[in-house]
Design a protein around this motif. Structure first.
Motif, PDB file in Angstrom:
ATOM      1  N   SER A 292      46.271 -58.136  50.379  1.00 11.15           N
ATOM      2  CA  SER A 292      46.295 -56.778  49.824  1.00 11.15           C
ATOM      3  C   SER A 292      45.762 -55.765  50.826  1.00 11.15           C
ATOM      4  CB  SER A 292      45.419 -56.714  48.563  1.00 11.15           C
ATOM      5  OG  SER A 292      45.885 -57.568  47.553  1.00 11.15           O
ATOM      6  N   THR A 293      46.072 -54.489  50.575  1.00 10.13           N
ATOM      7  CA  THR A 293      45.437 -53.404  51.308  1.00 10.13           C
ATOM      8  C   THR A 293      43.920 -53.544  51.155  1.00 10.13           C
ATOM      9  OG1 THR A 293      47.309 -52.008  50.698  1.00 10.13           O
ATOM     10  CG2 THR A 293      45.350 -50.882  51.518  1.00 10.13           C
ATOM     11  N   GLY A 294      43.174 -53.167  52.197  1.00 12.44           N
ATOM     12  CA  GLY A 294      41.725 -53.271  52.144  1.00 12.44           C
ATOM     13  C   GLY A 294      41.138 -52.628  50.893  1.00 12.44           C
ATOM     14  N   PHE A 295      40.272 -53.365  50.211  1.00 16.68           N
ATOM     15  CA  PHE A 295      39.526 -52.916  49.021  1.00 16.68           C
ATOM     16  C   PHE A 295      40.377 -52.841  47.757  1.00 16.68           C
ATOM     17  CE2 PHE A 295      37.885 -50.863  52.864  1.00 16.68           C
ATOM     18  CZ  PHE A 295      36.642 -51.481  52.958  1.00 16.68           C
ATOM     19  N   CYS A 296      41.690 -52.912  47.884  1.00 18.61           N
ATOM     20  CA  CYS A 296      42.559 -52.832  46.699  1.00 18.61           C
ATOM     21  C   CYS A 296      42.526 -54.148  45.922  1.00 18.61           C
ATOM     22  CB  CYS A 296      43.987 -52.498  47.121  1.00 18.61           C
ATOM     23  SG  CYS A 296      45.186 -52.540  45.778  1.00 18.61           S
ATOM     24  N   GLY A 297      42.689 -55.270  46.637  1.00 14.33           N
ATOM     25  CA  GLY A 297      42.696 -56.570  45.967  1.00 14.33           C
ATOM     26  C   GLY A 297      41.404 -56.832  45.223  1.00 14.33           C
ATOM     27  N   GLU A 298      40.278 -56.438  45.834  1.00 10.87           N
ATOM     28  CA  GLU A 298      38.980 -56.663  45.198  1.00 10.87           C
ATOM     29  C   GLU A 298      38.864 -55.883  43.882  1.00 10.87           C
ATOM     30  OE1 GLU A 298      38.575 -57.372  49.597  1.00 10.87           O
ATOM     31  OE2 GLU A 298      39.565 -55.900  48.316  1.00 10.87           O
ATOM     32  N   ILE A 299      39.350 -54.651  43.879  1.00 11.32           N
ATOM     33  CA  ILE A 299      39.269 -53.822  42.665  1.00 11.32           C
ATOM     34  C   ILE A 299      40.170 -54.387  41.569  1.00 11.32           C
ATOM     35  CG2 ILE A 299      39.868 -51.543  41.717  1.00 11.32           C
ATOM     36  CD1 ILE A 299      37.192 -51.599  43.225  1.00 11.32           C
ATOM     37  N   VAL A 300      41.385 -54.808  41.937  1.00  9.37           N
ATOM     38  CA  VAL A 300      42.313 -55.342  40.931  1.00  9.37           C
ATOM     39  C   VAL A 300      41.771 -56.652  40.355  1.00  9.37           C
ATOM     40  CG1 VAL A 300      44.616 -56.305  40.551  1.00  9.37           C
ATOM     41  CG2 VAL A 300      44.352 -54.211  41.896  1.00  9.37           C
ATOM     42  N   GLU A 301      41.381 -57.581  41.227  1.00 10.14           N
ATOM     43  CA  GLU A 301      41.006 -58.906  40.741  1.00 10.14           C
ATOM     44  C   GLU A 301      39.643 -58.938  40.057  1.00 10.14           C
ATOM     45  OE1 GLU A 301      41.691 -61.449  44.149  1.00 10.14           O
ATOM     46  OE2 GLU A 301      43.849 -61.558  43.719  1.00 10.14           O
ATOM     47  N   SER A 302      38.825 -57.902  40.274  1.00  7.46           N
ATOM     48  CA  SER A 302      37.532 -57.837  39.568  1.00  7.46           C
ATOM     49  C   SER A 302      37.622 -57.029  38.277  1.00  7.46           C
ATOM     50  CB  SER A 302      36.467 -57.209  40.485  1.00  7.46           C
ATOM     51  OG  SER A 302      36.792 -55.843  40.756  1.00  7.46           O
ATOM     52  N   ALA A 303      38.798 -56.469  37.976  1.00  7.98           N
ATOM     53  CA  ALA A 303      38.963 -55.674  36.754  1.00  7.98           C
ATOM     54  C   ALA A 303      38.875 -56.574  35.529  1.00  7.98           C
ATOM     55  CB  ALA A 303      40.303 -54.948  36.782  1.00  7.98           C
ATOM     56  N   ASP A 304      38.459 -55.983  34.403  1.00  6.79           N
ATOM     57  CA  ASP A 304      38.444 -56.763  33.162  1.00  6.79           C
ATOM     58  C   ASP A 304      39.705 -56.542  32.335  1.00  6.79           C
ATOM     59  OD1 ASP A 304      37.716 -54.163  32.598  1.00  6.79           O
ATOM     60  OD2 ASP A 304      36.202 -54.698  31.098  1.00  6.79           O
ATOM     61  N   ALA A 305      40.608 -55.703  32.832  1.00  4.15           N
ATOM     62  CA  ALA A 305      41.932 -55.536  32.212  1.00  4.15           C
ATOM     63  C   ALA A 305      42.860 -54.966  33.270  1.00  4.15           C
ATOM     64  CB  ALA A 305      41.866 -54.614  31.008  1.00  4.15           C
ATOM     65  N   TYR A 306      44.072 -55.530  33.359  1.00  2.00           N
ATOM     66  CA  TYR A 306      45.058 -54.982  34.294  1.00  2.00           C
ATOM     67  C   TYR A 306      46.382 -54.829  33.582  1.00  2.00           C
ATOM     68  CZ  TYR A 306      43.305 -59.660  35.715  1.00  2.00           C
ATOM     69  OH  TYR A 306      42.695 -60.886  35.762  1.00  2.00           O
ATOM     70  N   VAL A 307      47.011 -53.674  33.809  1.00  2.00           N
ATOM     71  CA  VAL A 307      48.324 -53.401  33.235  1.00  2.00           C
ATOM     72  C   VAL A 307      49.348 -53.565  34.357  1.00  2.00           C
ATOM     73  CG1 VAL A 307      49.751 -51.764  31.958  1.00  2.00           C
ATOM     74  CG2 VAL A 307      47.250 -51.712  31.689  1.00  2.00           C
ATOM     75  N   PHE A 308      50.122 -54.643  34.297  1.00  2.00           N
ATOM     76  CA  PHE A 308      51.195 -54.850  35.274  1.00  2.00           C
ATOM     77  C   PHE A 308      52.476 -54.259  34.688  1.00  2.00           C
ATOM     78  CE2 PHE A 308      48.237 -57.946  36.954  1.00  2.00           C
ATOM     79  CZ  PHE A 308      48.492 -57.924  38.324  1.00  2.00           C
ATOM     80  N   VAL A 309      52.998 -53.242  35.360  1.00  2.00           N
ATOM     81  CA  VAL A 309      54.179 -52.528  34.873  1.00  2.00           C
ATOM     82  C   VAL A 309      55.385 -52.974  35.696  1.00  2.00           C
ATOM     83  CG1 VAL A 309      55.212 -50.281  34.418  1.00  2.00           C
ATOM     84  CG2 VAL A 309      52.733 -50.560  34.234  1.00  2.00           C
ATOM     85  N   GLY A 310      56.266 -53.768  35.075  1.00  2.00           N
ATOM     86  CA  GLY A 310      57.481 -54.227  35.746  1.00  2.00           C
ATOM     87  C   GLY A 310      57.254 -55.216  36.856  1.00  2.00           C
ATOM     88  N   PRO A 311      56.358 -56.209  36.689  1.00  2.00           N
ATOM     89  CA  PRO A 311      56.102 -57.128  37.799  1.00  2.00           C
ATOM     90  C   PRO A 311      57.164 -58.218  37.915  1.00  2.00           C
ATOM     91  CG  PRO A 311      54.809 -57.803  35.897  1.00  2.00           C
ATOM     92  CD  PRO A 311      55.524 -56.525  35.504  1.00  2.00           C
ATOM     93  N   ILE A 312      57.297 -58.775  39.128  1.00  2.00           N
ATOM     94  CA  ILE A 312      57.980 -60.048  39.334  1.00  2.00           C
ATOM     95  C   ILE A 312      56.988 -60.917  40.101  1.00  2.00           C
ATOM     96  CG2 ILE A 312      59.849 -61.259  40.503  1.00  2.00           C
ATOM     97  CD1 ILE A 312      61.630 -58.857  40.066  1.00  2.00           C
ATOM     98  N   PHE A 313      56.576 -62.015  39.482  1.00  2.00           N
ATOM     99  CA  PHE A 313      55.632 -62.935  40.130  1.00  2.00           C
ATOM    100  C   PHE A 313      56.437 -64.111  40.689  1.00  2.00           C
ATOM    101  CE2 PHE A 313      53.018 -60.946  36.734  1.00  2.00           C
ATOM    102  CZ  PHE A 313      52.030 -60.374  37.529  1.00  2.00           C
TER     103      PHE A 313
END
Length: 589
Positions: A292-313
């Motif tokens: 991930s972009t610096g500091f972005c991955g840490e914020i997303v993965e430490s969140a207690d809720a994430y809204v994925f809008v239109g993802p493809i995993f």
């Protein structure tokens, strides 16, 4: 004058001319198809002529609002239609039976994977040959003409084999409208002897399609919004992550409305780049797991809720299935379904309706955004260089960043350009396209041709590796013929770098070409084209100044020499994880 021209001009009468009666047999299948393409927004059709489609091409040429663009091969014609659809919303290509159809398959499969409505039109056998047990040329020598059709059945949402004029009108309209509704490619085969024959069903201009808007199940929408709002309003530090299916849902505006109302930080999945506004004050970068972009991955993965809008995993977007995301914390919003944690999953709830309704129910919460701003450290400045030091890739992309604006668009080829272009910060209205789901090397040459033809108001900046360029290089010729003014950065590092980082071997080393020499030979003094070879930062600076200055109206091809091991750190990490995922041993039986 041949009949195709007469048909093409008959519909463009002066205002004083008497309209033709509705029962007049003046219309033809070829003219109807041409008018339909114009009506849905196609102005350029990418083609390769073959004896089964020549009469049909006459009718497309006779339509004043259509421009027929001949490509060097069917694969690139398909890639060009893909690129065109990304900019215009729909694209079209025309090839000949089987030899052309099977050549374009790979491009149509890519368009299917990326949810692009591409109308693939094939000139088919004479209608009298169906069912006769005859063997035709351009086939594999069997009297069965369905081989091509069967190949297209898994990579198009609808297939129409038009060998009878009585139902041709319905078949063509159903195929095109289905492609638009489902945002997937359509296959239309038209017998070579039918295009110019008048028929009563084509006696008037086609009535415009009415594609009824999809409306959410009201009770399902209410339930989804209520459950999601309750889930998110209890969260301490929720985040939003945008994905590639925002495009197919046409939900860019609703996404911004939701982001504005929530106050949450916005990240984007790598395959969603270009669909999420990076100039938005809440934007924090690309979420791509370990790369991930610096500091972005840490914020997303430490969140207690994430809204994925239109993802493809998939294995690529999840970095070999290594994302630290927990299902119970995730709201997954797909174009027509919402899934809330480990709880309910509600169908026939459309993304645009859902995001707009949810925006009105949320309490503003900027906790995660404030956390990001506390820990964020701006990128470091590049190391000082010595005079005439060989150019580094990170320096190249620093200069590419500087030329981006609202009047540009970036096309990133499969390879290390995926990772380097992800780090570009896109200004408002700057386009961005790449093919992450399918990842077909060479895609970008045809896609650049198509995108640049559709988005004439933008200057396309294409970043292409040498290995990928060797697959599809010929249609540089078509770009020059069309007067395009793209800037192509050809990154010459001697091989398939992305594959080296997944699994190295001698097969990843390619024969080096004189790339500028090749482009100069293709140019051959016809049209506007300028080339340069670049080995240092000073040479790069001078080349970019020329490309954006005195050669701003030319196709500019800049060959950039870099070391074979000069890759982004993200590719090194991603490659090792994808390699591990590819190399998993069989599960014990």
């Amino acid at each position: 004058m041949d009949s195709a021209i007469q048909i093409g001009t008959a519909s463009h009468q002066s205002p004083t001319s008497a309209p033709a009666p509705l029962n007049a047999c003046s219309g033809s299948l070829g003219r109807h198809l041409a008018r339909r393409l114009v009506e849905i927004g196609v102005r350029d059709v990418f083609s390769v002529p073959g004896d089964f489609n020549l009469t049909l091409l006459d009718h497309l040429i006779a339509e004043p609002e259509l421009n027929l663009i001949g490509c060097c091969n069917e694969l690139n014609a398909g890639y060009a239609a893909d690129g065109y659809a990304r900019a215009k919303g729909v694209g079209a290509c025309v090839v000949t039976f089987t030899v052309g159809g099977l050549s374009v398959l790979n491009a149509i499969a890519g368009a299917y994977s990326e949810n692009l409505p591409v109308i693939c039109i094939v000139g088919g056998p004479n209608s009298n040959d169906y069912g006769t047990n005859r063997i035709l040329h351009h086939t594999i020598g069997l009297p069965d003409f369905t081989q091509e059709l069967r190949c297209f059945q898994t990579i198009t949402c609808i297939q129409a084999v038009v060998n009878n004029l009585d139902d041709a009108h319905e078949q063509i309209d159903t195929a095109i409208s289905t492609a638009l509704k489902e945002s997937k490619p359509a296959y239309i085969s038209i017998s070579c002897n039918l295009s110019g024959i008048p028929h009563p069903t084509f006696a008037r201009d086609p009535v415009p399609f009415f594609l009824a808007p999809k409306v959410s199940n009201h009770l399902g929408l209410e339930a989804a919004v209520e459950a999601t709002a309750d889930f998110l309003n209890k969260a301490v530090k929720p985040v939003i992550v945008g994905g590639p299916n925002i495009r197919v849902a046409k939900a860019m505006k609703a996404f911004v409305e939701f982001a504005d109302a929530s106050g949450y930080p916005i990240a984007v999945m790598p395959s969603g780049k270009g669909l999420v506004p990076e100039h938005h004050p809440h934007f924090i970068g690309t979420y791509w797991g370990a790369v991930s972009t610096g500091f972005c991955g840490e914020i997303v993965e430490s969140a207690d809720a994430y809204v994925f809008v239109g993802p493809i995993f998939n294995d690529y977007s999840s970095v070999g299935y290594s994302l630290l995301i927990k299902k119970e914390k995730a709201i997954i919003v797909q174009p027509n379904r919402v899934t809330i944690g480990n709880g309910p999953s509600l169908g026939w709830v459309f993304m645009t309706d859902f995001l707009s309704a949810l925006a009105k129910k949320l309490k503003k919460n900027s906790t995660a955004l404030e956390n990001y701003r506390r820990i964020f450290v701006p990128p470091g400045i590049p190391l000082k260089r010595v005079q005439d030091e060989p150019l580094r890739v990170n320096v190249l992309f620093k200069h590419i960043q500087d030329i981006l604006g609202g009047d540009t668009a970036v096309i990133a080829e499969t390879g290390d350009s995926w990772f380097n272009c992800q780090k570009l910060r896109l200004p408002e209205s700057c386009g961005y396209e790449f093919q992450m789901q399918y990842g077909s090397i060479g895609w970008s040459v045809g896609a650049t041709l198509g995108y640049a033809q559709a988005a004439r108001d933008k200057r396309v900046i294409a970043c292409i590796g040498d290995g990928s360029f060797q697959v599809t290089a010929q249609d540089i010729s078509t770009m020059i013929r069309c007067g395009q003014r793209t800037i192509i950065f050809l990154i010459n590092n001697g091989g398939y770098t992305i594959e080296v980082e997944i699994h190295d071997g001698p097969y990843n080393v390619i024969k080096n070409w004189d790339y500028t020499g090749l482009v100069n030979a293709i140019h051959n003094g016809e049209g506007k084209c300028w080339t340069a070879k670049v080995r240092t930062e000073d040479e790069l600076t001078a080349a970019i100044a020329t490309a954006t200055g005195e050669q701003k109206d030319s196709l500019c091809f800049i060959e950039v020499f870099v070391h074979k091991d000069d890759t982004s750190k993200e590719l090194l990490e991603w490659g090792s994880r994808v390699s591990a995922a590819n190399g998993r041993p069989p599960n014990p039986q």
